[in-house]
Write an enzyme that holds these catalytic residues in place. Structure first.
Site, mmCIF file in Angstrom:
data_model
loop_
_atom_site.group_PDB
_atom_site.id
_atom_site.type_symbol
_atom_site.label_atom_id
_atom_site.label_comp_id
_atom_site.label_asym_id
_atom_site.label_seq_id
_atom_site.Cartn_x
_atom_site.Cartn_y
_atom_site.Cartn_z
ATOM 1 C CE LYS A 86 42.531 -0.813 126.414
ATOM 2 N NZ LYS A 86 43.354 0.086 126.740
ATOM 3 C CE LYS A 96 43.718 -2.561 123.043
ATOM 4 N NZ LYS A 96 44.331 -1.236 123.875
ATOM 5 C CB SER A 116 50.338 -7.246 121.898
ATOM 6 O OG SER A 116 49.931 -7.455 123.017
ATOM 7 C CE1 TYR A 175 52.309 -3.719 118.506
ATOM 8 C CE2 TYR A 175 49.988 -5.103 118.468
ATOM 9 C CZ TYR A 175 50.887 -4.018 118.984
ATOM 10 O OH TYR A 175 50.290 -3.304 120.139
#
Ligand code: PBG
Length: 308
Positions: free
Chosen positions: A176, A229, A255, A294
């Protein structure tokens, strides 16, 4: 016939944000099309996504009140725990993956406990494990620690096993990065750090080999799946991860990646559907077995229209 990579809805995971209450729907400005939802509405949303062909959700519970010790992270009647139970009772077949972190629950917004002005790894582990166990009690199928504290996968595995949750799996946010692409999420979760940044526990975007070390270590500690990510700017890391471990590799189109496509599409600068399918196909081609996005529900619909 000769296409090498095929995207399908059953590889997709939809992120959802839970708050307490009933009939609550708070649209998230920075994530158009997404809202913070109370357990009743989140269950309905999950049902709709499942009907569209999305088999899994990644759930983020949000705090009613934040404090120093992130109490709302591990309360059994907090938003996340209630939402997990609501989804599992409405759609038992849906795979519920719950994000385990403290940043949305601490008053300073860091992913762990702060001692003398610094995030303290070891005291954070205890509360992170407690949070994971409370998600398992609520019915989560997988827990996904995103805090990046050292040793958390092993600690959570032990905690889950001690409480009889040997069947609950761990999806670790193994690689991450300390990324600028989390901006809209921090608005959604109200989790921007109040001081400093996350570079002490998230990875430097300049480092690729370090990601492999984190990934191998998480697998050694018991991770059942590992995550890279963000996704789009880290395709090389996804490819290297796929080569170096046997467990499923999950990529998170975060996002800010969603926001970039959304905003450009709204201005008529690019075609949303083609751009989304291209990015997700590339993420899958690079080696991601599963993708958190998303766009999951919309993509499932588009793929069904194309008959693939
Ligand atoms: C919290 C967490 C973050 C995201 C997922 N879990 C934000 C952060 O680390 O600041 C980002 C997801 C997204 O941007 O969509 N630990």
């Amino acid at each position: 016939m000769v296409r090498e990579t095929r995207l399908s809805a059953d590889q997709l995971i939809l992120p959802l944000f839970a708050v307490t209450g009933e009939g609550v729907q708070q649209p998230i400005d920075a994530l158009p099309g997404h809202s913070r939802l109370s357990p009743d509405l989140i269950a309905a949303r999950a049902e709709r996504a499942f009907a569209a062909g999305v088999p899994a959700v990644l759930l983020f519970g949000l705090a009613d009140e934040k404090d120093e010790i992130a109490s709302d992270a591990y309360r059994d009647d907090a938003a996340g725990q209630r939402a997990i139970a609501a989804i599992k009772s409405a759609v038992p077949e849906m795979v519920v993956i719950s994000d385990v972190c403290l940043c949305a629950f601490t008053d300073h917004g860091h992913c762990g406990i702060v001692v003398d002005g610094e995030v303290d790894n070891d005291s954070s582990l205890e509360l992170i494990t407690r949070t994971a166990v409370s998600h398992a009690e609520a019915g989560a199928d997988l827990v996904a620690p995103s805090d990046m504290m050292d040793g958390r996968v092993g600690a959570i595995r032990e905690g889950l096993d001690d409480h009889g949750f040997t069947g609950v799996a761990i999806l670790s946010y193994a690689a991450k990065y300390a990324s600028a692409f989390y901006g809209p999420f921090r608005e959604a979760a109200g989790s921007a750090p109040g001081f400093g940044d996350r570079r002490g526990y998230q990875m430097d975007p300049a480092n690729g080999r370090e990601a492999l070390r984190e990934i191998r270590q998480d697998v050694a500690e018991g991770a059942d799946q590992v995550m890279v990510k963000p996704a789009g700017a880290y395709l090389d890391v996804i490819a290297a991860a796929r080569e170096s471990v046997e467990v499923p590799v999950v990529a998170y189109q975060v996002s800010g990646e969603y926001g970039m496509i959304k905003a450009a599409a709204e201005r008529g600068w690019l075609d949303e559907r083609s751009a989304v399918l291209e990015t997700l196909t590339a993420i899958h081609r690079a080696g991601a077995d599963l993708i958190i996005t998303y766009y999951a529900e919309q993509v499932a619909g588009w793929l069904a229209e194309e008959g693939s």
